[in-house]
Design a protein around this motif. Structure first.
Motif, PDB file in Angstrom:
ATOM      1  N   ASP A 148       1.341   4.147  -5.356  1.00  0.00           N
ATOM      2  CA  ASP A 148       0.887   3.974  -3.974  1.00  0.00           C
ATOM      3  C   ASP A 148      -0.280   4.887  -3.627  1.00  0.00           C
ATOM      4  O   ASP A 148      -0.253   5.584  -2.597  1.00  0.00           O
ATOM      5  CB  ASP A 148       2.041   4.220  -3.009  1.00  0.00           C
ATOM      6  CG  ASP A 148       3.020   3.041  -3.027  1.00  0.00           C
ATOM      7  OD1 ASP A 148       3.069   2.362  -4.068  1.00  0.00           O
ATOM      8  OD2 ASP A 148       3.693   2.784  -2.027  1.00  0.00           O
ATOM      9  N   HIS A 150       2.121  14.399  -0.524  1.00  0.00           N
ATOM     10  CA  HIS A 150       2.838  13.741  -1.630  1.00  0.00           C
ATOM     11  C   HIS A 150       2.328  14.177  -3.001  1.00  0.00           C
ATOM     12  O   HIS A 150       3.008  13.960  -4.004  1.00  0.00           O
ATOM     13  CB  HIS A 150       2.722  12.215  -1.531  1.00  0.00           C
ATOM     14  CG  HIS A 150       3.328  11.655  -0.294  1.00  0.00           C
ATOM     15  ND1 HIS A 150       4.658  11.816   0.047  1.00  0.00           N
ATOM     16  CD2 HIS A 150       2.768  10.972   0.731  1.00  0.00           C
ATOM     17  CE1 HIS A 150       4.896  11.217   1.205  1.00  0.00           C
ATOM     18  NE2 HIS A 150       3.780  10.713   1.651  1.00  0.00           N
ATOM     19  N   PRO A 185      -5.006  12.623   2.553  1.00  0.00           N
ATOM     20  CA  PRO A 185      -3.907  13.496   2.939  1.00  0.00           C
ATOM     21  C   PRO A 185      -3.391  14.229   1.705  1.00  0.00           C
ATOM     22  O   PRO A 185      -3.938  14.097   0.616  1.00  0.00           O
ATOM     23  CB  PRO A 185      -2.870  12.520   3.495  1.00  0.00           C
ATOM     24  CG  PRO A 185      -3.150  11.230   2.798  1.00  0.00           C
ATOM     25  CD  PRO A 185      -4.639  11.199   2.564  1.00  0.00           C
ATOM     26  N   ASP A 232       5.346  14.435   9.589  1.00  0.00           N
ATOM     27  CA  ASP A 232       4.962  13.106   9.103  1.00  0.00           C
ATOM     28  C   ASP A 232       6.256  12.318   8.839  1.00  0.00           C
ATOM     29  O   ASP A 232       7.305  12.911   8.578  1.00  0.00           O
ATOM     30  CB  ASP A 232       4.185  13.279   7.787  1.00  0.00           C
ATOM     31  CG  ASP A 232       3.628  11.960   7.268  1.00  0.00           C
ATOM     32  OD1 ASP A 232       2.437  11.730   7.429  1.00  0.00           O
ATOM     33  OD2 ASP A 232       4.421  11.165   6.712  1.00  0.00           O
ATOM     34  N   PRO A 278      -1.783  -4.117  -1.408  1.00  0.00           N
ATOM     35  CA  PRO A 278      -1.064  -4.119  -0.123  1.00  0.00           C
ATOM     36  C   PRO A 278      -0.496  -2.760   0.227  1.00  0.00           C
ATOM     37  O   PRO A 278      -0.409  -2.386   1.390  1.00  0.00           O
ATOM     38  CB  PRO A 278       0.057  -5.135  -0.335  1.00  0.00           C
ATOM     39  CG  PRO A 278      -0.343  -5.953  -1.509  1.00  0.00           C
ATOM     40  CD  PRO A 278      -1.223  -5.092  -2.356  1.00  0.00           C
ATOM     41  N   ALA A 279      -0.100  -1.971  -0.787  1.00  0.00           N
ATOM     42  CA  ALA A 279       0.538  -0.679  -0.503  1.00  0.00           C
ATOM     43  C   ALA A 279      -0.452   0.311   0.088  1.00  0.00           C
ATOM     44  O   ALA A 279      -0.072   1.240   0.790  1.00  0.00           O
ATOM     45  CB  ALA A 279       1.140  -0.110  -1.786  1.00  0.00           C
ATOM     46  N   ASP A 324       2.371   9.192  11.654  1.00  0.00           N
ATOM     47  CA  ASP A 324       3.034   7.901  11.418  1.00  0.00           C
ATOM     48  C   ASP A 324       4.482   7.958  11.902  1.00  0.00           C
ATOM     49  O   ASP A 324       5.218   6.999  11.784  1.00  0.00           O
ATOM     50  CB  ASP A 324       2.957   7.502   9.939  1.00  0.00           C
ATOM     51  CG  ASP A 324       3.222   8.672   9.001  1.00  0.00           C
ATOM     52  OD1 ASP A 324       2.890   8.560   7.809  1.00  0.00           O
ATOM     53  OD2 ASP A 324       3.757   9.702   9.460  1.00  0.00           O
ATOM     54  N   GLU A 377      -1.985  14.507   8.125  1.00  0.00           N
ATOM     55  CA  GLU A 377      -1.464  13.842   6.932  1.00  0.00           C
ATOM     56  C   GLU A 377      -1.586  12.342   7.185  1.00  0.00           C
ATOM     57  O   GLU A 377      -2.704  11.826   7.133  1.00  0.00           O
ATOM     58  CB  GLU A 377       0.002  14.259   6.663  1.00  0.00           C
ATOM     59  CG  GLU A 377       0.152  15.724   6.276  1.00  0.00           C
ATOM     60  CD  GLU A 377      -0.148  16.020   4.805  1.00  0.00           C
ATOM     61  OE1 GLU A 377      -0.528  15.094   4.077  1.00  0.00           O
ATOM     62  OE2 GLU A 377      -0.029  17.182   4.395  1.00  0.00           O
ATOM     63  N   GLY A 378      -0.484  11.663   7.578  1.00  0.00           N
ATOM     64  CA  GLY A 378      -0.536  10.217   7.779  1.00  0.00           C
ATOM     65  C   GLY A 378      -0.734   9.834   9.224  1.00  0.00           C
ATOM     66  O   GLY A 378      -0.993  10.680  10.073  1.00  0.00           O
ATOM     67  N   GLY A 419       1.069   8.498  -3.031  1.00  0.00           N
ATOM     68  CA  GLY A 419       1.058   8.197  -1.596  1.00  0.00           C
ATOM     69  C   GLY A 419      -0.224   8.562  -0.902  1.00  0.00           C
ATOM     70  O   GLY A 419      -0.200   9.335   0.068  1.00  0.00           O
ATOM     71  N   PHE A 420      -1.347   8.026  -1.364  1.00  0.00           N
ATOM     72  CA  PHE A 420      -2.693   8.231  -0.795  1.00  0.00           C
ATOM     73  C   PHE A 420      -3.185   9.675  -0.991  1.00  0.00           C
ATOM     74  O   PHE A 420      -4.291   9.996  -0.541  1.00  0.00           O
ATOM     75  CB  PHE A 420      -2.760   7.922   0.704  1.00  0.00           C
ATOM     76  CG  PHE A 420      -2.070   6.665   1.140  1.00  0.00           C
ATOM     77  CD1 PHE A 420      -1.561   6.552   2.428  1.00  0.00           C
ATOM     78  CD2 PHE A 420      -1.924   5.590   0.280  1.00  0.00           C
ATOM     79  CE1 PHE A 420      -0.923   5.392   2.853  1.00  0.00           C
ATOM     80  CE2 PHE A 420      -1.285   4.424   0.680  1.00  0.00           C
ATOM     81  CZ  PHE A 420      -0.779   4.329   1.977  1.00  0.00           C
ATOM     82  N   CYS A 421      -2.385  10.558  -1.606  1.00  0.00           N
ATOM     83  CA  CYS A 421      -2.743  11.979  -1.706  1.00  0.00           C
ATOM     84  C   CYS A 421      -3.272  12.316  -3.087  1.00  0.00           C
ATOM     85  O   CYS A 421      -2.723  11.867  -4.088  1.00  0.00           O
ATOM     86  CB  CYS A 421      -1.516  12.850  -1.442  1.00  0.00           C
ATOM     87  SG  CYS A 421      -0.709  12.528   0.136  1.00  0.00           S
ATOM     88  N   TRP A 448      10.443   4.375   0.811  1.00  0.00           N
ATOM     89  CA  TRP A 448       9.500   5.073  -0.070  1.00  0.00           C
ATOM     90  C   TRP A 448       9.426   6.536   0.298  1.00  0.00           C
ATOM     91  O   TRP A 448       9.426   6.867   1.473  1.00  0.00           O
ATOM     92  CB  TRP A 448       8.112   4.445   0.077  1.00  0.00           C
ATOM     93  CG  TRP A 448       7.143   4.946  -0.948  1.00  0.00           C
ATOM     94  CD1 TRP A 448       6.854   4.396  -2.163  1.00  0.00           C
ATOM     95  CD2 TRP A 448       6.320   6.111  -0.834  1.00  0.00           C
ATOM     96  NE1 TRP A 448       5.909   5.132  -2.810  1.00  0.00           N
ATOM     97  CE2 TRP A 448       5.572   6.208  -2.031  1.00  0.00           C
ATOM     98  CE3 TRP A 448       6.145   7.099   0.126  1.00  0.00           C
ATOM     99  CZ2 TRP A 448       4.666   7.241  -2.274  1.00  0.00           C
ATOM    100  CZ3 TRP A 448       5.251   8.133  -0.100  1.00  0.00           C
ATOM    101  CH2 TRP A 448       4.517   8.184  -1.306  1.00  0.00           C
ATOM    102  N   HIS A 456       6.992  10.484   6.374  1.00  0.00           N
ATOM    103  CA  HIS A 456       7.354  10.400   4.952  1.00  0.00           C
ATOM    104  C   HIS A 456       7.731  11.789   4.429  1.00  0.00           C
ATOM    105  O   HIS A 456       7.255  12.802   4.944  1.00  0.00           O
ATOM    106  CB  HIS A 456       6.171   9.880   4.118  1.00  0.00           C
ATOM    107  CG  HIS A 456       5.726   8.506   4.479  1.00  0.00           C
ATOM    108  ND1 HIS A 456       4.747   8.263   5.434  1.00  0.00           N
ATOM    109  CD2 HIS A 456       6.127   7.289   4.035  1.00  0.00           C
ATOM    110  CE1 HIS A 456       4.558   6.949   5.546  1.00  0.00           C
ATOM    111  NE2 HIS A 456       5.379   6.327   4.721  1.00  0.00           N
ATOM    112  N   TYR A 487      -1.155   5.521  10.938  1.00  0.00           N
ATOM    113  CA  TYR A 487      -1.844   4.281  10.578  1.00  0.00           C
ATOM    114  C   TYR A 487      -2.045   3.320  11.731  1.00  0.00           C
ATOM    115  O   TYR A 487      -2.681   2.285  11.567  1.00  0.00           O
ATOM    116  CB  TYR A 487      -1.096   3.617   9.423  1.00  0.00           C
ATOM    117  CG  TYR A 487      -0.914   4.611   8.308  1.00  0.00           C
ATOM    118  CD1 TYR A 487       0.283   5.328   8.155  1.00  0.00           C
ATOM    119  CD2 TYR A 487      -1.984   4.953   7.486  1.00  0.00           C
ATOM    120  CE1 TYR A 487       0.414   6.296   7.192  1.00  0.00           C
ATOM    121  CE2 TYR A 487      -1.862   5.933   6.516  1.00  0.00           C
ATOM    122  CZ  TYR A 487      -0.670   6.606   6.379  1.00  0.00           C
ATOM    123  OH  TYR A 487      -0.531   7.606   5.453  1.00  0.00           O
TER     124      TYR A 487
END
Ligand SMILES: NCCCNCCCCCC(O)(O)C(F)(F)F
Ligand SMILES: [Zn+2]
Length: 664
Positions: free
Chosen positions: A92, A135, A132, A172, A21-22, A265, A302-303, A143-145, A203, A174, A305
């Motif tokens: 994440d 992070h 991205p 971004d 889910p993250a 984001d 970067e982010g 964080g997806f990075c 987060w 975050h 969504y």
């Protein structure tokens, strides 16, 4: 010079292979919808397409450790189970057989962008990449990075291009903790980030993401965090932080290169950010950075969504990088209390490092903690009560079409003055209606046919700007005051809208202009003047406009917020020979003001100042203003008078606020 666009569809060829889910929001479609939007709007074809390349080991080791790189190198050969296992050690983030390849392309794209800008092949540019970066840390993905694209780009710029000072702006939603860790002890890299924080509840829930983390050792003061302790931040909150925190410090830092961690984001509709800023705000955020570092701005995705607001925000950013005037800002109703609280705390934390903030009011640390406690309790109550509607259900108006005027810059010049190239010489067709109206209003000058010709040309020019047939203009006139009065009179009537009049030097301001808000007059001079009203604002600088620091702080912290809140349909900028303002500051002013009124700026110069025609025209054509060098501390008496002015004005002009109103 053009704008680079760096994109390769290879970076869409990895995705989440299991349930998490993250991570499920980080999908390949983020890139495809963004690139498609740039193609369909014709923006991509206006850019210089620069190919991606793979970052080499050497590039990646500028930021990451060998053991981390070696570990990531093994992922292409892992089974699904191994990939899951490998991923568990990080937070994440997910791995995929092709993500290492894409991570090298994302970092390589950022380096290609830096090369293109630093070698002068282009002026600025954008890299559309995934994964991205902001992070990821020296030895960890997060964080997806996977690799820290922008951190690698900053080190690369310093090493390969001898850049001394890099500004990294992270808009971004975050906190790019990876970037902060990379440069917290480095005075050569100023990292600015705002981020959803909610008192460390959001987060990545790090204590070091708060405003009091200012960097360490030699890097103290070169790390700026602005935490958002509530969601729902809007355009006013973002512009306030730019005008009162980022820009003053950025101009004092005087970077050679600007890198943007361009995450979207932070726009409305995003499930991560849950903010309410509209996509066109990125046109203004981009514009406000474009007169730094001689315009050398590299934006790296970067982010972001929400697959509707993300492409809209990307297009707004690229439009502005291409030089298209920004759309008029939507409903700026002033920053919220929580944003002011964060702005104040961040300014206070940085008081001792930046002369522009030296006089920011001290923040008694005690009441922050109690306040923090109180806010947290309140939030508890609210959350249990109403059901938060999902960000995905948010609706917002499509950003306005940004039609580029057929003629960018038109000049009204007396005979014998040559017209700079790429400008259009303009003279009115001696429109009898206009001439007669002028005779009525200016009987004494009507005799002087030259003046009449000039005035009728000016009025005709304003009408063409109103129809967006011409974007902006410049006139060399005998009498600036009279010309200004004429334009103000005509504009106020014809535009039936708002005219921002900015006077530099001792221009005789139009005496009889009305107090009904159709004109906002901001007058920079060295003469103490009583503030006449909400719409007539004298900014007194002891040493006049020759004091670049005081002038620039007044422009960034007073004029820009006023201008944005006033939201004029025309900006009239007049200077007189005695102003003492240096070229650089003058071009910065002309450049920054084009973020208002869809770029409809009309500059009036006194006959004798034909030397300014060239530099002013280049700024009106959208060229970046030269840097004004490192801004020093403004004169204490100037700061005091400006703070006094701000205190008096912020009752009427909310974007001037820098502190939360004292609550009981
Ligand atoms: N509700 C899902 C929780 C997600 N927690 C991790 C968020 C990572 C954000 C990544 C990013 O947007 O900052 C980047 F720019 F790096 F892509
Ligand atoms: Zn983000």
């Amino acid at each position: 010079m053009g704008t680079a666009l760096i994109y390769d569809e290879e970076m869409t060829k990895y995705k989440l292979l299991w349930v998490d889910p993250a991570c499920k929001i980080e999908v390949p479609e983020r890139l495809t919808v963004s690139y498609e939007a740039l193609k369909n709007s014709g923006l991509a074809d206006r850019c210089v397409s620069v190919p991606v390349r793979e970052a080499t080991d050497e590039d990646i080791l500028l930021v990451h450790s060998e053991e981390y790189l070696e570990a990531v190198k093994k992922t292409p050969y892992m089974t699904l189970e191994d990939l899951k296992e490998f991923t568990l050690q990080y937070g994440d983030v997910y791995f995929h057989p092709n993500i290492y390849h894409c991570a090298k392309l994302a970092a390589g794209a950022s380096l290609q962008l830096v090369d293109s800008v630093m070698t002068g092949k282009v002026r600025n540019g954008m890299a559309l990449v995934r994964p991205p970066g902001h992070h990821s840390m020296r030895s960890a993905a997060s964080g997806f990075c996977v690799f820290n694209n922008v951190a690698i780009a900053a080190q690369y710029a310093k090493l390969k291009h001898g850049v001394k000072r890099v500004l990294i702006v992270d808009w971004d939603v975050h906190h790019g903790q990876g970037v902060q860790y990379s440069f917290e002890d480095d005075p050569g890299v100023l990292y600015f980030s705002w981020h959803r924080y909610e008192h460390q509840k959001f987060w990545p829930q790090l204590r070091e993401s708060d405003y009091d983390n200012v960097g360490k050792e030699k890097g103290e003061g070169f790390n700026i965090n602005v935490p958002w302790n509530k969601v729902g931040m809007k355009n006013s909150d973002y512009l306030s932080v730019f005008c009162h925190m980022l820009l003053p410090v950025a101009y004092e830092f005087n970077p050679d290169l600007v890198l943007v961690c361009a995450g979207f984001d932070s726009a409305i509709g995003d499930p991560e950010g849950e903010m309410c800023a509209s996509p066109d705000i990125f046109a203004h955020l981009t514009h406000l950075l474009m007169n730094l570092a001689g315009g050398k701005v590299c934006a790296v995705l970067e982010g972001g969504y929400n697959l509707t607001s993300l492409p809209q925000s990307v297009c707004q950013t690229v439009h502005t990088l291409l030089g298209d005037p920004a759309p008029r800002p939507a409903n700026l109703d002033g920053p919220c209390e929580s944003a002011l609280e964060s702005l104040h705390c961040s300014r206070s934390a940085h008081r001792k490092y930046w002369s522009c903030l030296k006089h920011a009011a001290e923040h008694p640390s005690s009441d922050v903690s109690t306040k923090r406690l109180k806010l947290a309790e309140e939030e508890e109550k609210v959350e249990n009560g109403e059901e938060k509607e999902k960000a995905e259900e948010e609706v917002w108006p499509e950003p306005p079409k940004r039609v580029t005027a057929p003629v960018r810059t038109a000049l009204v010049l007396p005979d014998g003055v040559s017209c700079p190239d790429r400008c259009k010489l303009f003279s009115s067709s001696k429109d009898p209606v206009i001439v007669n109206k002028l005779r009525e209003n200016f009987p004494r000058d009507a005799a002087d046919s030259d003046a009449l010709t000039t005035l009728s040309s000016l009025v005709a020019l304003v009408e063409k700007m109103e129809k967006n047939e011409i974007c902006n203009g410049l006139a060399l006139v005998q009498d600036v005051s009279m010309a200004m009065t004429c334009v103000v009179q005509h504009a106020a009537i014809a535009l039936s809208n708002r005219v921002l009049v900015v006077c530099v030097g001792d221009v005789l301001v139009p005496a009889h202009y009305k107090e009904d808000g159709t004109i906002l007059l901001v007058h920079f001079s060295n003469k103490e003047e009583e503030q006449k009203s909400k719409y007539h604002i004298p900014v007194c600088l002891k040493k006049g406009c020759s004091d670049v620091s005081g002038f620039m702080q007044a422009v960034l912290g007073l004029l820009l917020p006023l201008g944005y809140e006033y939201d004029p349909s025309l900006v009239l900028l007049a200077r007189t020979p005695d102003s003492g303002l240096c070229d650089g500051a003058w071009q910065q002013l002309t450049g920054l003001l084009q973020g208002l009124a869809q770029g409809h700026t009309l500059v009036l110069l006194q006959e004798g100042e034909r030397a300014y025609v060239g530099p002013t025209a280049s700024s009106l054509l959208g060229e970046a203003a030269p840097s004004v060098g490192k801004i020093k501390a403004p004169l204490l008496e100037d700061v005091e008078s400006m703070e006094g002015l701000r205190t008096r004005l912020q009752v009427d002009w909310k974007l001037l606020q820098t502190t939360a109103p004292e609550t009981g």
